[in-house]
Design a protein around this motif. Structure first.
Motif, PDB file in Angstrom:
ATOM      1  N   ILE A  48      19.735  36.188  71.218  1.00 18.60           N
ATOM      2  CA  ILE A  48      20.901  35.567  70.611  1.00 18.60           C
ATOM      3  C   ILE A  48      20.604  34.078  70.458  1.00 18.60           C
ATOM      4  N   GLY A  49      20.801  33.581  69.252  1.00 15.78           N
ATOM      5  CA  GLY A  49      20.535  32.174  68.991  1.00 15.78           C
ATOM      6  C   GLY A  49      21.742  31.303  69.262  1.00 15.78           C
ATOM      7  N   ASN A  50      22.924  31.716  68.764  1.00 16.73           N
ATOM      8  CA  ASN A  50      24.107  30.893  68.911  1.00 16.73           C
ATOM      9  C   ASN A  50      25.341  31.703  68.524  1.00 16.73           C
ATOM     10  N   ILE A  51      26.491  31.143  68.852  1.00 19.92           N
ATOM     11  CA  ILE A  51      27.770  31.709  68.419  1.00 19.92           C
ATOM     12  C   ILE A  51      28.516  30.591  67.709  1.00 19.92           C
ATOM     13  N   GLU A  52      28.875  30.841  66.464  1.00 21.60           N
ATOM     14  CA  GLU A  52      29.589  29.837  65.671  1.00 21.60           C
ATOM     15  C   GLU A  52      30.791  30.493  65.014  1.00 21.60           C
ATOM     16  N   ASN A  53      31.986  30.055  65.344  1.00 22.72           N
ATOM     17  CA  ASN A  53      33.214  30.513  64.707  1.00 22.72           C
ATOM     18  C   ASN A  53      33.328  32.031  64.650  1.00 22.72           C
ATOM     19  N   GLY A  54      33.050  32.699  65.744  1.00 22.73           N
ATOM     20  CA  GLY A  54      33.153  34.153  65.800  1.00 22.73           C
ATOM     21  C   GLY A  54      31.986  34.880  65.166  1.00 22.73           C
ATOM     22  N   SER A  55      30.988  34.148  64.743  1.00 21.68           N
ATOM     23  CA  SER A  55      29.802  34.733  64.133  1.00 21.68           C
ATOM     24  C   SER A  55      28.626  34.577  65.100  1.00 21.68           C
ATOM     25  N   LEU A  56      27.988  35.675  65.395  1.00 17.38           N
ATOM     26  CA  LEU A  56      26.871  35.681  66.333  1.00 17.38           C
ATOM     27  C   LEU A  56      25.567  35.635  65.549  1.00 17.38           C
ATOM     28  N   ILE A  57      24.660  34.765  65.953  1.00 20.63           N
ATOM     29  CA  ILE A  57      23.357  34.666  65.300  1.00 20.63           C
ATOM     30  C   ILE A  57      22.317  35.295  66.212  1.00 20.63           C
ATOM     31  N   ILE A  58      21.626  36.304  65.685  1.00 20.72           N
ATOM     32  CA  ILE A  58      20.536  36.951  66.418  1.00 20.72           C
ATOM     33  C   ILE A  58      19.235  36.505  65.774  1.00 20.72           C
ATOM     34  N   GLU A  59      18.302  36.063  66.598  1.00 19.10           N
ATOM     35  CA  GLU A  59      16.990  35.628  66.116  1.00 19.10           C
ATOM     36  C   GLU A  59      15.977  36.735  66.326  1.00 19.10           C
ATOM     37  N   SER A  60      15.171  36.956  65.297  1.00 11.16           N
ATOM     38  CA  SER A  60      14.154  38.006  65.322  1.00 11.16           C
ATOM     39  C   SER A  60      12.787  37.370  65.077  1.00 11.16           C
ATOM     40  N   PRO A  61      11.717  37.869  65.725  1.00  6.45           N
ATOM     41  CA  PRO A  61      10.402  37.243  65.532  1.00  6.45           C
ATOM     42  C   PRO A  61       9.770  37.540  64.173  1.00  6.45           C
ATOM     43  N   THR A  62      10.091  38.690  63.581  1.00  7.96           N
ATOM     44  CA  THR A  62       9.491  39.065  62.298  1.00  7.96           C
ATOM     45  C   THR A  62      10.532  39.687  61.381  1.00  7.96           C
ATOM     46  N   SER A  63      10.196  39.763  60.125  1.00 10.73           N
ATOM     47  CA  SER A  63      11.122  40.371  59.163  1.00 10.73           C
ATOM     48  C   SER A  63      11.212  41.882  59.354  1.00 10.73           C
ATOM     49  N   ILE A  64      10.207  42.476  59.949  1.00  9.38           N
ATOM     50  CA  ILE A  64      10.256  43.915  60.227  1.00  9.38           C
ATOM     51  C   ILE A  64      11.358  44.211  61.233  1.00  9.38           C
ATOM     52  N   TRP A  65      11.408  43.403  62.319  1.00  7.65           N
ATOM     53  CA  TRP A  65      12.481  43.578  63.295  1.00  7.65           C
ATOM     54  C   TRP A  65      13.822  43.250  62.664  1.00  7.65           C
ATOM     55  N   LEU A  66      13.851  42.264  61.760  1.00  8.06           N
ATOM     56  CA  LEU A  66      15.079  41.901  61.081  1.00  8.06           C
ATOM     57  C   LEU A  66      15.638  43.100  60.319  1.00  8.06           C
ATOM     58  N   GLN A  67      14.787  43.816  59.610  1.00 12.26           N
ATOM     59  CA  GLN A  67      15.240  44.991  58.863  1.00 12.26           C
ATOM     60  C   GLN A  67      15.773  46.071  59.786  1.00 12.26           C
ATOM     61  N   ARG A  68      15.099  46.288  60.897  1.00 14.75           N
ATOM     62  CA  ARG A  68      15.591  47.291  61.846  1.00 14.75           C
ATOM     63  C   ARG A  68      16.945  46.892  62.416  1.00 14.75           C
ATOM     64  N   LEU A  69      17.107  45.593  62.675  1.00 20.54           N
ATOM     65  CA  LEU A  69      18.395  45.104  63.178  1.00 20.54           C
ATOM     66  C   LEU A  69      19.490  45.246  62.124  1.00 20.54           C
ATOM     67  N   GLN A  70      19.136  45.078  60.857  1.00 19.22           N
ATOM     68  CA  GLN A  70      20.116  45.233  59.778  1.00 19.22           C
ATOM     69  C   GLN A  70      20.691  46.651  59.778  1.00 19.22           C
ATOM     70  N   PHE A  71      19.849  47.646  60.045  1.00 13.83           N
ATOM     71  CA  PHE A  71      20.301  49.037  60.046  1.00 13.83           C
ATOM     72  C   PHE A  71      21.295  49.327  61.160  1.00 13.83           C
ATOM     73  N   ILE A  72      21.145  48.651  62.286  1.00 16.03           N
ATOM     74  CA  ILE A  72      22.035  48.930  63.421  1.00 16.03           C
ATOM     75  C   ILE A  72      23.008  47.785  63.685  1.00 16.03           C
ATOM     76  N   ARG A  73      23.202  46.939  62.705  1.00 16.35           N
ATOM     77  CA  ARG A  73      24.070  45.770  62.849  1.00 16.35           C
ATOM     78  C   ARG A  73      25.487  46.152  63.284  1.00 16.35           C
ATOM     79  N   SER A  74      26.082  47.137  62.644  1.00 14.56           N
ATOM     80  CA  SER A  74      27.465  47.502  62.988  1.00 14.56           C
ATOM     81  C   SER A  74      27.547  48.072  64.407  1.00 14.56           C
TER      82      SER A  74
END
Length: 153
Positions: A48-74
């Protein structure tokens, strides 16, 4: 000597004013929940990078992990809302610094090369039998292996 009109403020007052202390403990708590959830999905090195105005920022090391996180975001949002109901959305960003390997991790992850145990005479004989009907290149390799093993025994 100059005198200051304003006196220095205690750090505890500044932390309370800016909510740093609260957000730090909240981020730590949510990060622990996130890590345990991501472990179930075999996703590593995110945080977790930060929380801003009810929005949570998750940091990922690569775009591959980013895509996997997008699928399970909800699913992640549902899981984290149990601990912090005011979360409204999740933003996922790539942070390449997370992918850098520290020297300590590098030492830990290096494989120790083990010497092979000596091969028994039966195994060497099996290689020689296989070599009889094999391709010329394979035959040479199998014979070399068998010779190596018998020399060592």
């Amino acid at each position: 000597m100059t005198t200051y009109k304003k006196q220095p403020r205690p750090i505890s007052l500044l932390l309370k004013k800016n909510h740093y202390q609260q957000s730090t403990s909240l981020i730590t708590k949510l990060d622990m929940v996130l890590q345990s959830y991501l472990k179930q999905h075999n996703i590593n090195d995110c945080r977790i990078g930060n929380i801003e105005n009810g929005s949570l920022i998750i940091e990922s090391p690569t775009s591959i992990w980013l895509q996997r996180l997008q699928f399970i975001r909800s699913e992640i949002l549902t899981e984290l809302r149990q601990h912090h109901p005011s979360l409204t959305k999740i933003k996922i960003k790539v942070n390449p610094d997370l992918a850098k390997v520290s020297p300590l991790q590098l030492k830990k992850n290096t494989l120790v090369k083990k010497r092979a145990q000596k091969m028994s005479k039966d195994v060497a004989d099996s290689f020689l039998v296989l070599a009889e009907d094999a391709d010329p290149k394979l035959k040479k390799a199998l014979q070399s292996l068998a010779k190596f093993s018998t020399d060592k025994n």
